[in-house]
Scaffold this motif. Sequence first.
Motif, PDB file in Angstrom:
ATOM      1  N   ALA A  77     -35.050 -19.596  16.821  1.00 33.03           N
ATOM      2  CA  ALA A  77     -36.130 -19.385  15.848  1.00 33.03           C
ATOM      3  C   ALA A  77     -35.711 -18.491  14.692  1.00 33.03           C
ATOM      4  CB  ALA A  77     -37.354 -18.794  16.542  1.00 33.03           C
ATOM      5  N   MET A  78     -34.782 -17.568  14.921  1.00 37.30           N
ATOM      6  CA  MET A  78     -34.444 -16.625  13.847  1.00 37.30           C
ATOM      7  C   MET A  78     -33.154 -16.980  13.128  1.00 37.30           C
ATOM      8  SD  MET A  78     -35.560 -12.862  15.135  1.00 37.30           S
ATOM      9  CE  MET A  78     -35.054 -12.014  13.655  1.00 37.30           C
ATOM     10  N   ALA A  79     -32.247 -17.714  13.777  1.00 32.02           N
ATOM     11  CA  ALA A  79     -30.970 -18.022  13.130  1.00 32.02           C
ATOM     12  C   ALA A  79     -30.828 -19.521  12.848  1.00 32.02           C
ATOM     13  CB  ALA A  79     -29.809 -17.528  13.996  1.00 32.02           C
ATOM     14  N   VAL A  80     -30.986 -20.345  13.870  1.00 36.49           N
ATOM     15  CA  VAL A  80     -30.671 -21.772  13.706  1.00 36.49           C
ATOM     16  C   VAL A  80     -31.670 -22.467  12.778  1.00 36.49           C
ATOM     17  CG1 VAL A  80     -30.296 -23.940  14.907  1.00 36.49           C
ATOM     18  CG2 VAL A  80     -29.600 -21.800  15.983  1.00 36.49           C
ATOM     19  N   VAL A  81     -32.963 -22.374  13.122  1.00 33.60           N
ATOM     20  CA  VAL A  81     -33.970 -23.071  12.313  1.00 33.60           C
ATOM     21  C   VAL A  81     -34.028 -22.531  10.876  1.00 33.60           C
ATOM     22  CG1 VAL A  81     -36.433 -23.604  12.108  1.00 33.60           C
ATOM     23  CG2 VAL A  81     -35.306 -23.757  14.324  1.00 33.60           C
ATOM     24  N   PRO A  82     -34.088 -21.204  10.672  1.00 33.75           N
ATOM     25  CA  PRO A  82     -34.113 -20.723   9.282  1.00 33.75           C
ATOM     26  C   PRO A  82     -32.863 -21.104   8.482  1.00 33.75           C
ATOM     27  CG  PRO A  82     -34.869 -19.001  10.733  1.00 33.75           C
ATOM     28  CD  PRO A  82     -34.335 -20.090  11.613  1.00 33.75           C
ATOM     29  N   THR A  83     -31.699 -21.130   9.126  1.00 37.10           N
ATOM     30  CA  THR A  83     -30.497 -21.514   8.393  1.00 37.10           C
ATOM     31  C   THR A  83     -30.612 -22.965   7.936  1.00 37.10           C
ATOM     32  OG1 THR A  83     -29.179 -19.988   9.703  1.00 37.10           O
ATOM     33  CG2 THR A  83     -27.985 -21.706   8.536  1.00 37.10           C
ATOM     34  N   PHE A  84     -31.034 -23.818   8.849  1.00 37.91           N
ATOM     35  CA  PHE A  84     -31.150 -25.241   8.523  1.00 37.91           C
ATOM     36  C   PHE A  84     -32.225 -25.477   7.463  1.00 37.91           C
ATOM     37  CE2 PHE A  84     -32.738 -29.545   9.436  1.00 37.91           C
ATOM     38  CZ  PHE A  84     -31.568 -30.243   9.237  1.00 37.91           C
ATOM     39  N   LEU A  85     -33.413 -24.947   7.701  1.00 36.59           N
ATOM     40  CA  LEU A  85     -34.502 -25.113   6.731  1.00 36.59           C
ATOM     41  C   LEU A  85     -34.160 -24.433   5.401  1.00 36.59           C
ATOM     42  CD1 LEU A  85     -37.851 -24.565   8.666  1.00 36.59           C
ATOM     43  CD2 LEU A  85     -36.990 -26.664   7.626  1.00 36.59           C
ATOM     44  N   GLY A  86     -33.548 -23.262   5.496  1.00 36.12           N
ATOM     45  CA  GLY A  86     -33.186 -22.523   4.296  1.00 36.12           C
ATOM     46  C   GLY A  86     -32.204 -23.313   3.446  1.00 36.12           C
ATOM     47  N   LEU A  87     -31.291 -23.999   4.111  1.00 39.64           N
ATOM     48  CA  LEU A  87     -30.314 -24.829   3.412  1.00 39.64           C
ATOM     49  C   LEU A  87     -31.019 -25.961   2.666  1.00 39.64           C
ATOM     50  CD1 LEU A  87     -27.276 -24.607   3.288  1.00 39.64           C
ATOM     51  CD2 LEU A  87     -27.122 -26.141   5.230  1.00 39.64           C
ATOM     52  N   LEU A  88     -31.941 -26.635   3.377  1.00 36.83           N
ATOM     53  CA  LEU A  88     -32.693 -27.729   2.748  1.00 36.83           C
ATOM     54  C   LEU A  88     -33.509 -27.225   1.558  1.00 36.83           C
ATOM     55  CD1 LEU A  88     -34.115 -29.861   5.696  1.00 36.83           C
ATOM     56  CD2 LEU A  88     -32.224 -30.397   4.155  1.00 36.83           C
ATOM     57  N   LEU A  89     -34.261 -26.134   1.790  1.00 37.78           N
ATOM     58  CA  LEU A  89     -35.130 -25.632   0.719  1.00 37.78           C
ATOM     59  C   LEU A  89     -34.315 -25.100  -0.455  1.00 37.78           C
ATOM     60  CD1 LEU A  89     -37.933 -23.775   2.706  1.00 37.78           C
ATOM     61  CD2 LEU A  89     -38.071 -25.962   1.534  1.00 37.78           C
ATOM     62  N   ALA A  90     -33.236 -24.388  -0.161  1.00 33.32           N
ATOM     63  CA  ALA A  90     -32.428 -23.822  -1.240  1.00 33.32           C
ATOM     64  C   ALA A  90     -31.822 -24.939  -2.093  1.00 33.32           C
ATOM     65  CB  ALA A  90     -31.331 -22.925  -0.677  1.00 33.32           C
ATOM     66  N   THR A  91     -31.287 -25.972  -1.449  1.00 33.28           N
ATOM     67  CA  THR A  91     -30.706 -27.070  -2.233  1.00 33.28           C
ATOM     68  C   THR A  91     -31.785 -27.789  -3.023  1.00 33.28           C
ATOM     69  OG1 THR A  91     -30.126 -27.700   0.003  1.00 33.28           O
ATOM     70  CG2 THR A  91     -28.561 -28.265  -1.691  1.00 33.28           C
ATOM     71  N   ALA A  92     -32.938 -28.009  -2.384  1.00 35.35           N
ATOM     72  CA  ALA A  92     -34.015 -28.697  -3.098  1.00 35.35           C
ATOM     73  C   ALA A  92     -34.447 -27.877  -4.314  1.00 35.35           C
ATOM     74  CB  ALA A  92     -35.197 -28.934  -2.172  1.00 35.35           C
ATOM     75  N   LEU A  93     -34.662 -26.577  -4.103  1.00 36.41           N
ATOM     76  CA  LEU A  93     -35.066 -25.717  -5.214  1.00 36.41           C
ATOM     77  C   LEU A  93     -33.998 -25.716  -6.303  1.00 36.41           C
ATOM     78  CD1 LEU A  93     -36.620 -22.441  -3.752  1.00 36.41           C
ATOM     79  CD2 LEU A  93     -37.519 -23.801  -5.626  1.00 36.41           C
ATOM     80  N   PHE A  94     -32.754 -25.613  -5.877  1.00 32.01           N
ATOM     81  CA  PHE A  94     -31.658 -25.496  -6.835  1.00 32.01           C
ATOM     82  C   PHE A  94     -31.465 -26.805  -7.611  1.00 32.01           C
ATOM     83  CE2 PHE A  94     -27.237 -25.245  -8.162  1.00 32.01           C
ATOM     84  CZ  PHE A  94     -27.228 -23.974  -8.714  1.00 32.01           C
ATOM     85  N   ASP A  95     -31.441 -27.920  -6.881  1.00 31.55           N
ATOM     86  CA  ASP A  95     -31.179 -29.224  -7.504  1.00 31.55           C
ATOM     87  C   ASP A  95     -32.317 -29.671  -8.387  1.00 31.55           C
ATOM     88  OD1 ASP A  95     -28.867 -29.450  -6.261  1.00 31.55           O
ATOM     89  OD2 ASP A  95     -29.378 -31.177  -5.002  1.00 31.55           O
ATOM     90  N   VAL A  96     -33.524 -29.596  -7.802  1.00 26.17           N
ATOM     91  CA  VAL A  96     -34.631 -30.310  -8.399  1.00 26.17           C
ATOM     92  C   VAL A  96     -35.414 -29.450  -9.372  1.00 26.17           C
ATOM     93  CG1 VAL A  96     -36.697 -31.651  -7.890  1.00 26.17           C
ATOM     94  CG2 VAL A  96     -34.774 -31.687  -6.322  1.00 26.17           C
TER      95      VAL A  96
END
Lengths: 311, 272
Positions: A92-111
């Motif tokens: 809950a604190m490392a795996v999921v946030p890293t994965f979701l954070g990666l998706l959200l960061a790329t989406a925010l950055f790209d789009v």
Amino acid sequence: MALLTKAPPRPPAAPPGRARRRDRGYLPYLIPGVLLFVVVIAIPLGMNVAISFTEWQGVGSPDWVGLEQYRTLFADETFWISFRNNLALIVAMAVVPTFLGLLLATALFDVVSKRHPRTTSTLRAAFYLPQVLPAVVAGVVWGWILHPEYGSANALLRFLGLDSWTQNWLGDENTALLSVMAVLVWIQLGYPLVIFMAGLQRVDPELYEAAELDGASWWQRLWSVTVPQIRPEVFVVLLTCTIAALKSFDKIFVLTRGGPGGSTNTPSYFSFQNFFEKANVGYGAAIATVLTAIIVGLTFLFLRAQSRREP
Amino acid sequence: MTLRRNLVLALLVVLALVTLFPFLLVALNAVKSPADYAANGPLGLPESLHLQGIVDFWNRVDFGLKLANSTVIAGSVAVLAVGVSIVTAYALGIGRIRGRLWIVAVFLLANLMPQEVLVYPLYYLAKEVGLYDTKLAVIIIFTAVQSAFGTYLLASVLATFPREILEAARIDGASRWQVLWRVVVPISWPTLSVLLVFFFIWTWNEFFIPMIMLISNDNQTVPVALGVLQGQRLMDATAQSASALLGILPAVVFFLIFQRTLTRGIAVGAIR
């Protein structure tokens, strides 16, 4: 890191005699830092390890029992359950946030970031806000939202006509750990997001153009361009979040106190119980020592893996 | 393409609103009267602005005193820990003392120590020397904990400090102490100010060791007061939302004041 100034070429080394003299001149500057380190960290750490070889109630003199506490510990089901719970907290604190954070960061950055820089920083701030709260306050907020009688979560379900879905979220053995995990994701998500967005600014746009020319999909670009480029950030986030998960005390204390029935107990909370609630200080010290060994070992493995990947 | 962009943007906005929703709920319910809450539940808008719940909770926990305690502790720790860090890092990064790599590694290791492994001996030692239940004990402990991180970070920052500036200062006859305060500190100020902000917020947010060390009401910090009260399960719905609001407000204020420092310095925080 933008804060670093660039290193100039080093001047030629001073002759050994002079260097040594200069060396000593700086020694007094170490005194306050080293003194604090010895008093607050080294001595207590040594004492804790020593206490873990004893049977002690916190008063009177401790009885030396050798490895007895550790033998009990490794046969103690509560201890193993607390470790299994800790694995869930790492998810809950490392795996999921890293994965979701990666998706959200790329989406925010790209789009978003190129066209709407203001929106990007507002969104980033929104996701980061839970990170600034004291963990205890986050616990108070969610303890109230998840309350079985007057909490908003159940009120929302009733409002939607889903009465049968209402739960005693933190008070039921079947849902307590999952509820705690959900709260942790909410707290933690902003951290990887902000770090990854900073890292993405470093990635050479030409790499993306090349990937686009090769007809790579968004997913392919994420996994074969973005992730390898910001690998140092991913490593740092995974390591720091894993360690933070292993140290989870305050959220557990406020949300569930390790219950119900030990279903959200963690080694950290278990050691606290033995130290301060059960006056079983030797046992608490053994738990804390094992926890420390795991954290140090994990860090060592992470750092070795990282240095291997970056020759 | 534009459609997809807008869809992604919409999704991100919705997710951000979901993240912020708990804050909104807290704010709405903290200004509800207990009767309103009982009748309309936590999801309705407040019928009128009822500030009595917040006032009552404030007085119940003596919140002003808790704010003062937190400010004194976090402020002292931030200043002292940055001071200790820069002095130690000066010897390691600029003085290049022999064995510095080992010393830096030890500070890094110190930074990893879970508080669980330190807490009982610290509790015991504080009682022995008469510092138990004093703010000073908490200040000393967190100055050591934060400066372990600060030293580790600043030692590597200072290792790349421009040597020609140091040489020039020495040729002008500046002593080591003068070089530190008149040259190194001003030039490293951007990094030091980031550390100051982070140490303040990290210390403000601490719970475990302050809870163990500070048992009397007069010494407790904001997180300790709120956390202990929550742990006792003695609050009703409106008191709980008032408690949440009072806990959130200082954090939001820090966030707004320091937002730029926080996002600029997040790379620094990353290492922790």
